[in-house]
Enzyme design. Structure first.
Site, mmCIF file in Angstrom:
data_model
loop_
_atom_site.group_PDB
_atom_site.id
_atom_site.type_symbol
_atom_site.label_atom_id
_atom_site.label_comp_id
_atom_site.label_asym_id
_atom_site.label_seq_id
_atom_site.Cartn_x
_atom_site.Cartn_y
_atom_site.Cartn_z
ATOM 1 N N ARG A 61 0.854 -1.183 0.000
ATOM 2 C CA ARG A 61 0.000 0.000 0.000
ATOM 3 C C ARG A 61 0.891 1.234 0.000
ATOM 4 O O ARG A 61 2.063 1.162 0.350
ATOM 5 C CB ARG A 61 -0.910 -0.002 1.219
ATOM 6 C CG ARG A 61 -1.844 -1.208 1.315
ATOM 7 C CD ARG A 61 -2.672 -1.154 2.589
ATOM 8 N NE ARG A 61 -3.588 -2.280 2.689
ATOM 9 C CZ ARG A 61 -3.308 -3.427 3.296
ATOM 10 N NH1 ARG A 61 -2.103 -3.593 3.856
ATOM 11 N NH2 ARG A 61 -4.188 -4.408 3.356
ATOM 12 N N ARG A 117 -0.985 -2.085 -6.648
ATOM 13 C CA ARG A 117 -1.108 -3.226 -5.730
ATOM 14 C C ARG A 117 -2.073 -4.264 -6.307
ATOM 15 O O ARG A 117 -1.828 -5.468 -6.207
ATOM 16 C CB ARG A 117 -1.580 -2.726 -4.371
ATOM 17 C CG ARG A 117 -1.879 -3.821 -3.345
ATOM 18 C CD ARG A 117 -2.258 -3.176 -2.017
ATOM 19 N NE ARG A 117 -2.940 -4.094 -1.117
ATOM 20 C CZ ARG A 117 -2.337 -4.860 -0.223
ATOM 21 N NH1 ARG A 117 -1.016 -4.853 -0.146
ATOM 22 N NH2 ARG A 117 -3.034 -5.653 0.574
ATOM 23 N N HIS A 146 -2.957 2.725 -5.655
ATOM 24 C CA HIS A 146 -3.443 1.426 -5.175
ATOM 25 C C HIS A 146 -3.690 0.457 -6.333
ATOM 26 O O HIS A 146 -3.708 -0.763 -6.124
ATOM 27 C CB HIS A 146 -4.723 1.623 -4.369
ATOM 28 C CG HIS A 146 -4.968 0.530 -3.375
ATOM 29 N ND1 HIS A 146 -4.184 0.339 -2.260
ATOM 30 C CD2 HIS A 146 -5.907 -0.454 -3.341
ATOM 31 C CE1 HIS A 146 -4.636 -0.698 -1.565
ATOM 32 N NE2 HIS A 146 -5.674 -1.204 -2.217
#
Length: 399
Positions: A201, A335, A332
């Protein structure tokens, strides 16, 4: 003539009064512009802010001249007693302020379950907030009544709940990820590569310290992640050379900071009291330190924090625009790409769950819905009849 305005008197630290201030109107009443609530059981009225001789307002949470703690000061103390995260503390206080302002600055002790239901319903119906936002507001108000005012609310049955939606994460193809990363340079490039190469993150990457890097073992140790859990994740071998060069530059900067006796890095919890010199040690330095110093929100001492997340987010958004990507990608998203591309490569979902730090396997399974199946996936029936479709499409053509 209208109603006579209520005049509020501000007080200095020595107790002497300064020029009265006419507050902003609320309905037919006039209240002090800068007020806070008294948390004592027998005092429910508004009390004026403490103002020093230069008329600068003190921070929320400071005691008044008589030593009476305000409602938000008590709430902040209860949250820090329970070791809630700083961002949780800020979010809860923000919802408490909005709740009080919604009910025309009435003291929460004079309000009850119907008023809480009215506020939460207003968020869903009028403000159109998501289910997660409404749930966060509910938890903040439950904390206010249970832990601060020590009032147990009855079951809230009449709340109009915001509809929950299960959205699929935005995932870029490998080509799109490379196009995005190619538009970055410097520190944003290194941070973005850590997000994609290790599945971090954004805040986990920015909070990395020098001691959390195990380059020889190819590991990263993520400290105090979501849910206050530590985990070990993989480290991309392609980033070893750029990271070692970054550490060399960081070491030179660190030695210059020590020569100038500048403040050290911020430390978690009570570590600064146990080991006062830890903030100036090499291992405790942030991998991505901020350019300036600031005050620690707990100790109020001058420290050096890590980079602000806004700088990286803006750099990634600019890179998305330059790369010409149509999907609304963010930090994000990298990720999400990490998890999806590992599953596409055939890695076990339990391994991916451990690398991401998910407590529930169902959270990791959502990435199986956005995988590109390729030759191993489902084939459209139209593709199986491609020849027939071509013949049908060419039947109406003129010779």
């Amino acid at each position: 003539m209208g109603p006579r305005p209520r005049i509020s008197t501000n007080f200095c630290r020595n107790g002497s009064a300064v020029r009265p201030h006419i507050g902003a109107p609320i309905g037919a009443m006039y209240y002090a512009k800068f007020v806070r609530f008294d948390a004592r059981l027998t005092h429910r009225k508004l009390i004026p802010w403490v103002v020093c001789s230069s008329a600068s307002i003190l921070n929320i949470g400071r005691p008044t001249v008589g030593g009476t703690p305000g409602l938000f000061a008590v709430a902040r103390e209860r949250m820090r007693t329970r070791h809630l995260a700083l961002r949780t503390e800020q979010a809860y206080l923000q919802w408490m302020r909005r709740y009080i302002a919604f009910h025309r600055r009435r003291h929460p002790r004079d309000l009850g379950a119907p008023d809480v239901e009215q506020f939460l319903t207003h968020l869903a119906v009028r403000r159109k907030v998501s289910a997660a936002t409404q749930s966060q507001a509910l938890q903040a108000l439950l904390f206010l009544y249970r832990c601060v005012l020590e009032i147990e609310l009855p079951w809230l049955d009449n709340i109009t709940r915001a509809s929950t939606s299960r959205r699929l994460p935005v995932v870029l193809s490998r080509t799109e990820v490379q196009a995005l990363l190619s538009q970055l340079e410097g520190t944003p490039w290194l941070v973005a590569n850590l997000l994609y190469g290790s599945g971090l993150r954004l805040m986990e990457a920015l909070r990395l310290r020098v001691k959390d890097l195990a380059l020889d073992r190819g590991e990263l140790i993520v400290r105090e992640a979501k849910g206050r859990k530590d985990r070990v994740t993989m480290f991309a071998a392609a980033l070893e050379t750029p990271l070692r060069a970054h550490l060399a530059r960081l070491r030179s900067w660190y030695e210059e900071e020590r020569r100038r006796q500048r403040p050290g890095a911020s430390l978690p919890t009570a570590l600064a009291r146990k080991f006062p010199a830890a903030g100036t040690q090499w291992g405790w330095q942030y991998l991505f330190p901020a350019a300036g110093i600031c005050r620690d929100p707990y100790t109020r001492q001058w420290v050096r924090h890590h980079l602000h997340e806004k700088g990286i987010q803006r750099a990634v958004q600019a890179a998305v625009h330059k790369a010409g990507l149509t999907q609304p990608a963010s930090c994000h998203t990298l990720r999400h790409c990490f998890a999806t591309h590992l599953l596409e490569d055939g890695y076990d979902i339990r391994t991916v769950q451990e690398l991401l730090g998910h407590s529930d396997l169902k959270t990791t399974m959502i990435y199986t819905h956005v995988m590109t199946k390729g030759a191993r996936g489902v084939r459209s029936p139209l593709d199986r009849q491609g020849a027939a479709a071509d013949r049908q499409g060419g039947a109406g053509e003129e010779p």
